[in-house]
Design a protein around this motif. Structure first.
Motif, PDB file in Angstrom:
ATOM      1  N   PHE A  15       0.825  -1.203   0.000  1.00 51.66           N
ATOM      2  CA  PHE A  15       0.000   0.000   0.000  1.00 51.66           C
ATOM      3  C   PHE A  15       0.861   1.255   0.000  1.00 51.66           C
ATOM      4  O   PHE A  15       0.560   2.228  -0.692  1.00 51.66           O
ATOM      5  CB  PHE A  15      -0.952   0.003   1.194  1.00 51.66           C
ATOM      6  CG  PHE A  15      -2.119  -0.922   1.017  1.00 51.66           C
ATOM      7  CD1 PHE A  15      -3.183  -0.565   0.201  1.00 51.66           C
ATOM      8  CD2 PHE A  15      -2.148  -2.153   1.646  1.00 51.66           C
ATOM      9  CE1 PHE A  15      -4.260  -1.414   0.022  1.00 51.66           C
ATOM     10  CE2 PHE A  15      -3.221  -3.007   1.473  1.00 51.66           C
ATOM     11  CZ  PHE A  15      -4.284  -2.645   0.666  1.00 51.66           C
ATOM     12  N   LEU A  66      -7.707  -2.246  -1.400  1.00 52.04           N
ATOM     13  CA  LEU A  66      -8.310  -1.923  -0.106  1.00 52.04           C
ATOM     14  C   LEU A  66      -9.537  -2.784   0.160  1.00 52.04           C
ATOM     15  O   LEU A  66      -9.761  -3.232   1.286  1.00 52.04           O
ATOM     16  CB  LEU A  66      -8.712  -0.440  -0.066  1.00 52.04           C
ATOM     17  CG  LEU A  66      -7.620   0.586   0.233  1.00 52.04           C
ATOM     18  CD1 LEU A  66      -8.193   1.994   0.140  1.00 52.04           C
ATOM     19  CD2 LEU A  66      -6.994   0.354   1.607  1.00 52.04           C
ATOM     20  N   THR A  72      -4.512  -3.161   7.018  1.00 51.76           N
ATOM     21  CA  THR A  72      -3.691  -2.258   6.213  1.00 51.76           C
ATOM     22  C   THR A  72      -2.665  -1.560   7.109  1.00 51.76           C
ATOM     23  O   THR A  72      -2.891  -1.399   8.310  1.00 51.76           O
ATOM     24  CB  THR A  72      -4.571  -1.206   5.517  1.00 51.76           C
ATOM     25  OG1 THR A  72      -5.314  -0.477   6.502  1.00 51.76           O
ATOM     26  CG2 THR A  72      -5.535  -1.858   4.529  1.00 51.76           C
ATOM     27  N   ARG A  76      -7.429   2.766   6.625  1.00 51.23           N
ATOM     28  CA  ARG A  76      -7.956   2.642   5.265  1.00 51.23           C
ATOM     29  C   ARG A  76      -8.408   3.986   4.711  1.00 51.23           C
ATOM     30  O   ARG A  76      -8.185   4.312   3.545  1.00 51.23           O
ATOM     31  CB  ARG A  76      -9.127   1.657   5.269  1.00 51.23           C
ATOM     32  CG  ARG A  76      -8.813   0.302   5.851  1.00 51.23           C
ATOM     33  CD  ARG A  76     -10.071  -0.511   6.091  1.00 51.23           C
ATOM     34  NE  ARG A  76     -10.640  -0.938   4.838  1.00 51.23           N
ATOM     35  CZ  ARG A  76     -10.239  -2.037   4.188  1.00 51.23           C
ATOM     36  NH1 ARG A  76      -9.260  -2.779   4.682  1.00 51.23           N
ATOM     37  NH2 ARG A  76     -10.799  -2.385   3.050  1.00 51.23           N
TER      38      ARG A  76
END
Length: 209
Positions: A15, A66, A72, A76
């Motif tokens: 990410f 996502l 994560t 998010r």
């Protein structure tokens, strides 16, 4: 809270890597806008359109990931919003060039100075995401620089509008003046998007502290 790199490269860093890729694309797009100010034409618009399309695709992939990922490295919402603001900056770079081309607005000193500042904002945002994992306070410093540049852009924007309508105006001159004001506004909005991204960075670092 789990650290950015605690999840491992496959599950966490991807990410951050996607945000870095989108940030790099943003720098490239705004840098292209700055380089094109002396030669605004259909070919330049098409090249910047391709960069904007790349940004959109990077964002679509990120949002899809996502949806697929439960844990994560950052919140998010923060990931989503950073990606959104990056794409917004490239979009405004494109619309700025498009309007200059369609409305036949040549670059003046205000346009050059504002675009240069926004390019600097994009570079600071790229440094912020690169420093986020190991040096979050340094990332915050870069985010603060984005805010400083945004305030400079706003001062230039107000000065530009004042100068634009200061001289005695003839009725036939008004369309060209409004066209130029529209270009100024797009650059100002591009800077606002950069500042919004910087504010997200501030929240991210606060959560990591």
């Amino acid at each position: 809270m789990m650290g950015i790199f605690d999840l491992g490269v496959k599950d966490g860093n991807r990410f951050v890597s996607m945000l870095m890729a989108q940030s790099a694309n943003t720098v490239k797009g705004i840098g292209f806008l700055e380089a094109s100010l002396d030669q605004v034409n259909d070919a330049a618009v098409q090249q910047l359109h391709a960069l904007a399309d790349d940004s959109g695709e990077l964002r679509r992939v990120l949002v899809d990931e996502l949806h697929r990922t439960f844990i994560t490295p950052l919140d998010r919402e923060d990931i989503f919003n950073l990606s959104h603001e990056y794409q917004g900056m490239v979009t405004y770079a494109l619309t700025t060039l498009e309007e200059m081309n369609i409305l036949n607005v040549a670059a003046d000193d205000y346009i050059r100075r504002m675009v240069a500042l926004v390019y600097g904002q994009a570079q600071e945002l790229q440094l912020a995401i690169a420093r986020l994992a190991k040096n979050p306070r340094v990332a915050t410093d870069h985010a603060h620089e984005v805010g400083k540049k945004e305030r400079q852009v706003e001062r230039l924007y107000r000065a530009a509008i004042k100068d634009l309508f200061a001289p005695p105006l003839a009725l036939q001159d008004l369309p060209a003046l409004f066209y130029r004001r529209e270009v100024y506004r797009h650059i100002s909005n591009m800077s606002h998007r950069a500042d919004a991204a910087a504010n997200v960075f501030g929240m991210v670092v606060m959560k990591l502290s």
